[in-house]
Motif scaffolding. Structure first.
Motif, PDB file in Angstrom:
ATOM      1  N   LEU A 230       0.687  -1.118   0.118  1.00 20.89           N
ATOM      2  CA  LEU A 230      -0.063   0.021   0.200  1.00 20.89           C
ATOM      3  C   LEU A 230       0.829   1.245   0.010  1.00 20.89           C
ATOM      4  CD1 LEU A 230      -2.971  -0.911   2.438  1.00 20.89           C
ATOM      5  CD2 LEU A 230      -2.818  -0.895  -0.078  1.00 20.89           C
ATOM      6  N   PRO A 231       1.695   1.455   0.809  1.00 18.32           N
ATOM      7  CA  PRO A 231       2.661   2.688   0.793  1.00 18.32           C
ATOM      8  C   PRO A 231       3.389   3.024  -0.565  1.00 18.32           C
ATOM      9  CG  PRO A 231       3.380   1.566   2.860  1.00 18.32           C
ATOM     10  CD  PRO A 231       2.214   0.420   1.954  1.00 18.32           C
ATOM     11  N   VAL A 232       3.711   1.834  -1.366  1.00 20.62           N
ATOM     12  CA  VAL A 232       4.283   2.217  -2.804  1.00 20.62           C
ATOM     13  C   VAL A 232       3.137   2.606  -3.701  1.00 20.62           C
ATOM     14  CG1 VAL A 232       5.080   1.064  -4.757  1.00 20.62           C
ATOM     15  CG2 VAL A 232       6.023   0.514  -2.443  1.00 20.62           C
ATOM     16  N   MET A 233       2.197   1.953  -3.581  1.00 23.83           N
ATOM     17  CA  MET A 233       0.770   2.229  -4.308  1.00 23.83           C
ATOM     18  C   MET A 233       0.366   3.514  -4.053  1.00 23.83           C
ATOM     19  SD  MET A 233      -2.910   0.568  -4.355  1.00 23.83           S
ATOM     20  CE  MET A 233      -2.387  -1.155  -4.521  1.00 23.83           C
ATOM     21  N   ALA A 234       0.444   4.198  -2.721  1.00 16.93           N
ATOM     22  CA  ALA A 234       0.100   5.585  -2.677  1.00 16.93           C
ATOM     23  C   ALA A 234       1.128   6.507  -3.081  1.00 16.93           C
ATOM     24  CB  ALA A 234       0.058   5.841  -1.140  1.00 16.93           C
ATOM     25  N   TYR A 235       2.368   6.122  -2.928  1.00 11.18           N
ATOM     26  CA  TYR A 235       3.371   6.901  -3.461  1.00 11.18           C
ATOM     27  C   TYR A 235       3.346   7.031  -5.056  1.00 11.18           C
ATOM     28  CZ  TYR A 235       8.226   8.172  -5.012  1.00 11.18           C
ATOM     29  OH  TYR A 235       9.363   8.807  -5.788  1.00 11.18           O
ATOM     30  N   ARG A 236       2.963   6.045  -5.746  1.00  9.67           N
ATOM     31  CA  ARG A 236       3.227   6.092  -7.392  1.00  9.67           C
ATOM     32  C   ARG A 236       1.926   6.991  -7.532  1.00  9.67           C
ATOM     33  NH1 ARG A 236       6.573   2.843  -9.440  1.00  9.67           N
ATOM     34  NH2 ARG A 236       7.049   0.583  -8.407  1.00  9.67           N
ATOM     35  N   LEU A 237       0.723   6.963  -7.089  1.00  9.76           N
ATOM     36  CA  LEU A 237      -0.694   7.746  -7.124  1.00  9.76           C
ATOM     37  C   LEU A 237      -0.121   9.191  -6.900  1.00  9.76           C
ATOM     38  CD1 LEU A 237      -3.275   5.263  -6.007  1.00  9.76           C
ATOM     39  CD2 LEU A 237      -2.934   6.017  -8.154  1.00  9.76           C
ATOM     40  N   TYR A 238       0.667   9.468  -5.709  1.00  8.09           N
ATOM     41  CA  TYR A 238       0.781  10.673  -5.294  1.00  8.09           C
ATOM     42  C   TYR A 238       1.745  11.533  -6.405  1.00  8.09           C
ATOM     43  CZ  TYR A 238       2.084  14.529  -2.193  1.00  8.09           C
ATOM     44  OH  TYR A 238       2.186  15.768  -1.988  1.00  8.09           O
ATOM     45  N   ILE A 239       2.708  10.903  -7.082  1.00  4.71           N
ATOM     46  CA  ILE A 239       3.647  11.370  -8.176  1.00  4.71           C
ATOM     47  C   ILE A 239       3.171  11.279  -9.347  1.00  4.71           C
ATOM     48  CG2 ILE A 239       5.640  10.976  -6.470  1.00  4.71           C
ATOM     49  CD1 ILE A 239       6.289   8.757  -8.460  1.00  4.71           C
ATOM     50  N   ASP A 240       1.938  10.973  -9.563  1.00  6.89           N
ATOM     51  CA  ASP A 240       1.305  10.656 -10.916  1.00  6.89           C
ATOM     52  C   ASP A 240       1.082  12.113 -11.628  1.00  6.89           C
ATOM     53  OD1 ASP A 240      -0.786  10.593 -12.972  1.00  6.89           O
ATOM     54  OD2 ASP A 240      -0.706   8.392 -12.482  1.00  6.89           O
ATOM     55  N   PRO A 241       1.492  12.297 -12.874  1.00  7.35           N
ATOM     56  CA  PRO A 241       1.105  13.491 -13.370  1.00  7.35           C
ATOM     57  C   PRO A 241      -0.195  13.982 -13.316  1.00  7.35           C
ATOM     58  CG  PRO A 241       2.733  12.300 -14.689  1.00  7.35           C
ATOM     59  CD  PRO A 241       2.119  11.349 -13.528  1.00  7.35           C
ATOM     60  N   ASP A 242      -1.278  13.058 -13.167  1.00  6.37           N
ATOM     61  CA  ASP A 242      -2.529  13.407 -13.291  1.00  6.37           C
ATOM     62  C   ASP A 242      -2.909  13.817 -11.676  1.00  6.37           C
ATOM     63  OD1 ASP A 242      -5.195  13.913 -13.223  1.00  6.37           O
ATOM     64  OD2 ASP A 242      -5.798  11.633 -13.962  1.00  6.37           O
ATOM     65  N   LEU A 243      -2.804  15.160 -11.537  1.00  6.97           N
ATOM     66  CA  LEU A 243      -2.989  15.373  -9.802  1.00  6.97           C
ATOM     67  C   LEU A 243      -4.627  15.296  -9.354  1.00  6.97           C
ATOM     68  CD1 LEU A 243      -1.501  19.034 -10.064  1.00  6.97           C
ATOM     69  CD2 LEU A 243      -0.531  16.748  -9.373  1.00  6.97           C
ATOM     70  N   THR A 244      -5.412  14.802 -10.320  1.00  8.00           N
ATOM     71  CA  THR A 244      -6.468  14.541  -9.641  1.00  8.00           C
ATOM     72  C   THR A 244      -6.677  12.996  -9.362  1.00  8.00           C
ATOM     73  OG1 THR A 244      -7.378  13.298 -11.822  1.00  8.00           O
ATOM     74  CG2 THR A 244      -7.982  15.608 -11.409  1.00  8.00           C
ATOM     75  N   ARG A 245      -5.621  12.195  -9.065  1.00 11.81           N
ATOM     76  CA  ARG A 245      -5.400  11.073  -8.511  1.00 11.81           C
ATOM     77  C   ARG A 245      -4.809  11.174  -7.121  1.00 11.81           C
ATOM     78  NH1 ARG A 245      -3.716   5.756 -12.040  1.00 11.81           N
ATOM     79  NH2 ARG A 245      -5.217   5.201 -10.428  1.00 11.81           N
ATOM     80  N   ARG A 246      -4.397  12.266  -6.811  1.00 14.04           N
ATOM     81  CA  ARG A 246      -4.010  12.560  -5.543  1.00 14.04           C
ATOM     82  C   ARG A 246      -4.987  12.296  -4.262  1.00 14.04           C
ATOM     83  NH1 ARG A 246       0.370  17.342  -4.829  1.00 14.04           N
ATOM     84  NH2 ARG A 246       1.102  16.004  -6.260  1.00 14.04           N
ATOM     85  N   PRO A 247      -6.042  12.532  -4.198  1.00 15.07           N
ATOM     86  CA  PRO A 247      -6.863  12.200  -3.351  1.00 15.07           C
ATOM     87  C   PRO A 247      -6.961  10.663  -3.211  1.00 15.07           C
ATOM     88  CG  PRO A 247      -8.011  13.889  -4.615  1.00 15.07           C
ATOM     89  CD  PRO A 247      -6.816  13.743  -5.382  1.00 15.07           C
TER      90      PRO A 247
END
Length: 290
Positions: free
Chosen positions: A243-260
């Protein structure tokens, strides 16, 4: 006298106030901000209406459940293995014998080594192109280095668990060793004179003395590994991923709408760690009462 007693009563709170303020402002503020963003409130992106849609999306995401299961498996198995090795090391090193100081020093070596450095060293030793594979190949024990069993970069996450155990077992063991070097010898001698066997002395004397240390250190180790992402990011695979890696990849995704969604996973991780701390307190109270 009454004024002095009131002052003494407030003194413990004043002493811990700086640490509490830092925790509340820095960590509490970060968690609060993360929770707000997990609700989809990001005014900079034009998102101003809080929603639980990102949490609901996790509940139907099979990738999330696979990551949750892997995170639990890695953290729990690493904690159990590290604790068992720590108990064995503490039982061995608690008495002075020839070479015990050298062994204790060697046992402490992993403590100052950063996790990433430990991972890099073990990768060079234990991968299919590492030192051990080449030695076995030169010795004729395997037909080619690729026959060496895959430990790292594998879906079993065996390499990640190995690094965690190598790093955390000394931490737990030194705490247990400190507990056993107190009055444990006297209690054990009394039990021995009463006819207790080695197993009975361990079960009824030494283990209860170590139990508070086992519970406190194991919950710290579990919480750390459950929220850690460096080693799984370096040594793991893309699916399943913790889960921490999954959250990290979503957080640095260029699509900022995935940050939530990344923040929602972070809040889930935080809740699980808090629950584990509550479970530790419950177990500790039962251990003391029994």
């Amino acid at each position: 006298m009454q004024h002095l007693s009131r002052s003494d009563g407030w003194r413990p709170y004043l002493l811990v106030a700086p640490a509490v303020i830092v925790i509340m402002v820095v960590f509490g503020g970060g968690i609060g901000l993360g929770f707000v963003q997990s609700l989809g409130y990001l005014p900079v992106l034009g998102l101003t209406e809080p929603t639980l849609a990102h949490y609901a999306a996790l509940l139907v995401n099979q990738r999330f459940y696979a990551g949750l299961a892997l995170t639990f498996a890695v953290a729990l198995s690493s904690t159990i293995l590290a604790t068992l090795l720590a108990v064995g090391a503490a039982m061995t090193l608690r008495r002075a014998f020839r070479g015990s100081r050298v062994l204790t020093f060697i046992y402490q070596i992993p403590l100052p080594v950063p996790h990433l450095v430990a991972a890099a060293g073990l990768v060079m030793l234990l991968t299919q192109s590492g030192v051990f594979a080449r030695v076995l190949y030169r010795a004729g024990l395997i037909t080619q280095p690729a026959d060496f069993p895959p430990i790292f970069f594998d879906r079993s996450s065996l390499g990640i668990i190995l690094v965690y155990v190598w790093k955390e077992a000394p931490f737990i063991g030194l705490v247990l060793l400190a507990l056993l070097k107190g009055s444990a010898f006297e209690y054990e001698e009394v039990a021995s004179t009463l006819g207790a066997s080695a197993w009975q002395r361990f079960r009824h004397v030494l283990l209860p003395l170590m139990l508070p240390g086992i519970l406190s250190t194991s919950v710290i180790v579990f919480a750390f590994m459950f929220g850690s992402f460096e080693l799984p990011l370096l040594l793991g695979v893309r699916y399943p991923e913790v889960l921490p890696v999954m959250a990290y990849r979503l957080y640095i995704d260029p699509d900022l709408t995935r940050r939530p969604e990344a923040m929602a996973i972070g809040i889930v991780i935080t809740l699980i760690v808090v629950v584990s701390l509550g479970l530790y307190r419950w177990l500790a109270r039962r251990a003391v009462s029994s």
